[in-house]
Design an enzyme around this catalytic site. Structure first.
Site, mmCIF file in Angstrom:
data_model
loop_
_atom_site.group_PDB
_atom_site.id
_atom_site.type_symbol
_atom_site.label_atom_id
_atom_site.label_comp_id
_atom_site.label_asym_id
_atom_site.label_seq_id
_atom_site.Cartn_x
_atom_site.Cartn_y
_atom_site.Cartn_z
ATOM 1 C CG ASP A 34 -1.981 -0.986 1.245
ATOM 2 O OD1 ASP A 34 -2.013 -1.825 0.332
ATOM 3 O OD2 ASP A 34 -2.803 -0.948 2.174
ATOM 4 C CG HIS A 173 2.074 0.154 4.452
ATOM 5 N ND1 HIS A 173 1.723 -0.809 5.358
ATOM 6 C CD2 HIS A 173 0.959 0.897 4.218
ATOM 7 C CE1 HIS A 173 0.441 -0.644 5.682
ATOM 8 N NE2 HIS A 173 -0.046 0.371 5.014
HETATM 9 ZN ZN ZN Z 1 -2.643 3.313 2.923
#
Ligand code: ZN
Length: 207
Positions: A34, A173
């Site tokens: 992400d 992430h």
């Molecule tokens: Zn995010």
């Protein structure tokens, strides 16, 4: 301190509209990244995935795609899937349904995807009912917490390893903040999962 699993009420929603885990009995898992693409993290992720020859899914922030189009193009050229993560990484709890919808659609102007992951995993029923007409919501079965200041790289790896199961959707992430922990935990997790007989696949809206 934090929850590795999503809240029960997300898991109670129909998987037809919202996926926390891919229904599967076979040893397949889904890596997701992400908040990119950013030059400080995404190319390193792509190098590691290429080394292992596995495909993943990147939930991209539209404004980062606008800024780093070359990296975004490498993601798709490498055969990975991409999903919408809104244009400005808005929290649904702090945004009106209209503004939220418009921000997600603004992201879609930069790339098309039927997959949507709400930033922070936060959205309201109103936002959900509007956006599910256009997108499959994708949450997760495992949050590694790689972005969390109080979580060590070793704990991120443990979070992923201990929650590996058939159909698992794992969140890392590709961001500056998570970079160091993610680059430690992610390859270690891949090696562990492959050793357990798992394979990795990219997500698609039809799952
Ligand atoms: Zn995010």
């Amino acid at each position: 301190m934090y929850a590795v699993r999503p809240p029960w009420f997300y898991r109670a929603l129909s998987p037809h509209y919202l996926l926390c885990r891919v229904p599967s009995e076979s040893k397949v898992a889904y890596l997701t990244f992400d908040d990119g693409p950013v030059p400080e993290a995404t190319p390193d992720v792509l190098d590691i995935l290429a080394r292992f020859n596995i495909k993943a899914t990147f939930f991209c922030v539209g404004d980062n795609v606008r800024k780093h189009k070359d990296i975004f193009e490498r993601i798709t050229a490498d055969g990975h899937a991409v999903g919408n993560h809104s244009f400005n990484h808005l929290s649904g709890w702090k945004t009106s349904p209209g503004s939220y919808y418009n921000n997600v659609m603004k992201c879609r102007e930069f790339f098309d995807s039927k997959l949507f992951r709400p930033p922070h995993g936060r959205f309201t029923p109103g936002q959900y009912f509007v956006l599910r007409n256009d997108f499959r919501f994708v949450l997760w079965s495992v949050l590694t917490m790689d972005y969390h200041h109080a979580v060590s790289p070793e704990q991120c790896l443990r979070n992923a390893r201990e929650n590996l199961e058939p159909g698992a959707i794992i969140v890392f992430h590709d961001s500056i903040k998570a970079r160091e922990k993610m680059l430690y935990a992610m390859p270690g997790f891949i090696e562990h999962a492959l050793g357990q007989g798992y394979r990795f696949e990219a997500l698609s809206a039809g799952m």
